[in-house]
Design an enzyme around this catalytic site. Structure first.
Site, PDB file in Angstrom:
ATOM      1  CD  GLU A   5      40.961  33.944  21.523  1.00  0.00           C
ATOM      2  OE1 GLU A   5      40.350  33.850  20.437  1.00  0.00           O
ATOM      3  OE2 GLU A   5      40.456  34.455  22.536  1.00  0.00           O
ATOM      4  CE1 TYR A  88      39.084  37.896  17.982  1.00  0.00           C
ATOM      5  CE2 TYR A  88      40.028  35.679  17.875  1.00  0.00           C
ATOM      6  CZ  TYR A  88      39.210  36.609  18.489  1.00  0.00           C
ATOM      7  OH  TYR A  88      38.534  36.259  19.621  1.00  0.00           O
ATOM      8  CG  ASP A 106      34.892  38.065  17.537  1.00  0.00           C
ATOM      9  OD1 ASP A 106      34.309  39.159  17.724  1.00  0.00           O
ATOM     10  OD2 ASP A 106      34.531  37.000  18.077  1.00  0.00           O
ATOM     11  CB  CYS A 161      17.310  45.356  19.964  1.00  0.00           C
ATOM     12  SG  CYS A 161      18.202  45.373  18.391  1.00  0.00           S
ATOM     13  CB  CYS A 164      20.843  44.895  23.626  1.00  0.00           C
ATOM     14  SG  CYS A 164      22.522  45.419  23.211  1.00  0.00           S
TER      15      CYS A 164
HETATM   16  S1  SF4 Z   1      24.054  46.697  19.881  1.00  0.00           S
HETATM   17 FE1  SF4 Z   1      22.250  45.931  20.964  1.00  0.00          FE
HETATM   18  S2  SF4 Z   1      20.655  47.446  20.510  1.00  0.00           S
HETATM   19 FE2  SF4 Z   1      22.278  47.729  18.989  1.00  0.00          FE
HETATM   20  S3  SF4 Z   1      21.669  46.470  17.211  1.00  0.00           S
HETATM   21 FE3  SF4 Z   1      23.018  45.240  18.530  1.00  0.00          FE
HETATM   22  S4  SF4 Z   1      21.583  44.095  19.838  1.00  0.00           S
HETATM   23 FE4  SF4 Z   1      20.432  45.830  19.000  1.00  0.00          FE
END
Ligand code: SF4
Length: 255
Positions: A5, A88, A106, A161, A164
């Site tokens: 860390e 942290y 973090d 995204c 995700c």
């Molecule tokens: S958590 Fe996932 S879906 Fe939401 S903004 Fe971040 S990458 Fe996109």
């Protein structure tokens, strides 16, 4: 966990991994690190930058040996009392080494919390509260690691995204609006480039001093052979930080 860390503060994992292996192989216990000469520790640290962290880590090892019987302490207060250990790092040790239910906040986790859970710019107290609540329902180590990984792999500064795992309930993705992660708690600004930086020059000199004392002019040439004012500034900064000692025309690693 503590060594990794500290190394991962401000240094990418790809640069940390080989150095961490060497470091742990050379100093497998706090006592072995506490007994090592600082110049030798700095030599092993070379390439990671910010050598003050190595100095602090060795000083922490001394405290661990003298006050905690050679074992890394397991309370937030005791960890925060170690040189160079901030909130942290202390929480990461509690979660990953001792499986305590604390959130590790973090820059990666900070982005996920602000975007997926809050869709709001978070202050430190609120972000820490959200992180703590999240880990209270399961394994702190697994949940924290998952949060950090989603932040590193998907929820980056420019989010990816698609794919995700949080996509189906991410508030920011559902609601939209300005990016709440901008200037939210825990989310750092991009690091300046390492190559050509003062950090790199500091590391270069400290590495050279690992082989022994240097003449002052030679030390300045190692820092920057073409820009004398910059070399003087970097040298003064290292001395002010207690990393080196400059006396009688020579430079060495501080005791
Ligand atoms: S958590 Fe996932 S879906 Fe939401 S903004 Fe971040 S990458 Fe996109």
């Amino acid at each position: 966990v503590l060594v990794s860390e500290v190394m991962l503060q401000q240094t990418p994992v790809a640069r940390v991994t080989p150095v961490w292996r060497d470091f742990i192989g050379t100093y497998p216990t706090p006592a072995s690190l506490a007994d090592a000469p600082l110049a030798e520790v700095l030599q092993l640290w070379s390439g990671l930058g910010y050598p003050r962290r190595a100095r602090n880590l060795r000083a922490s090892a001394v405290v661990i040996v003298e006050r905690h019987g050679g074992r890394v302490p397991s309370t937030l207060e005791e960890l925060l009392a170690l040189p160079g250990v901030g909130p942290y790092t202390a929480r990461a040790v509690l979660a990953f080494a001792f499986a305590q239910p604390v959130g590790v906040l973090d820059t990666n986790a900070g982005r996920v919390l602000a975007r997926a859970l809050a869709n709001d710019r978070l202050g430190h107290a609120r972000a820490q509260q959200l992180a703590d609540e999240l880990v209270s329902g399961g394994s702190p180590s697994v949940i924290n690691q998952a949060l950090l990984d989603v932040g590193a792999q998907h929820c980056r500064s420019l989010p990816r995204c698609g794919g995700c795992p949080l996509g189906s309930f991410c508030l920011w993705r559902k609601v939209g609006g300005d990016d709440p992660a901008q200037r939210s708690a825990g989310v750092s600004r991009p690091q300046p480039r390492y190559a050509g930086s003062d950090r790199e020059a500091r590391g270069r000199l400290v590495r050279a001093l690992g082989a022994g004392e240097l003449d002052r002019d030679r030390a300045l040439a190692i820092i920057d052979g073409t820009d004398r004012p910059r070399a003087e500034r970097v040298l003064s900064g290292l001395a002010a930080d207690g990393m080196i000692a400059v006396s009688g025309g020579s430079v060495r690693v501080a005791d």
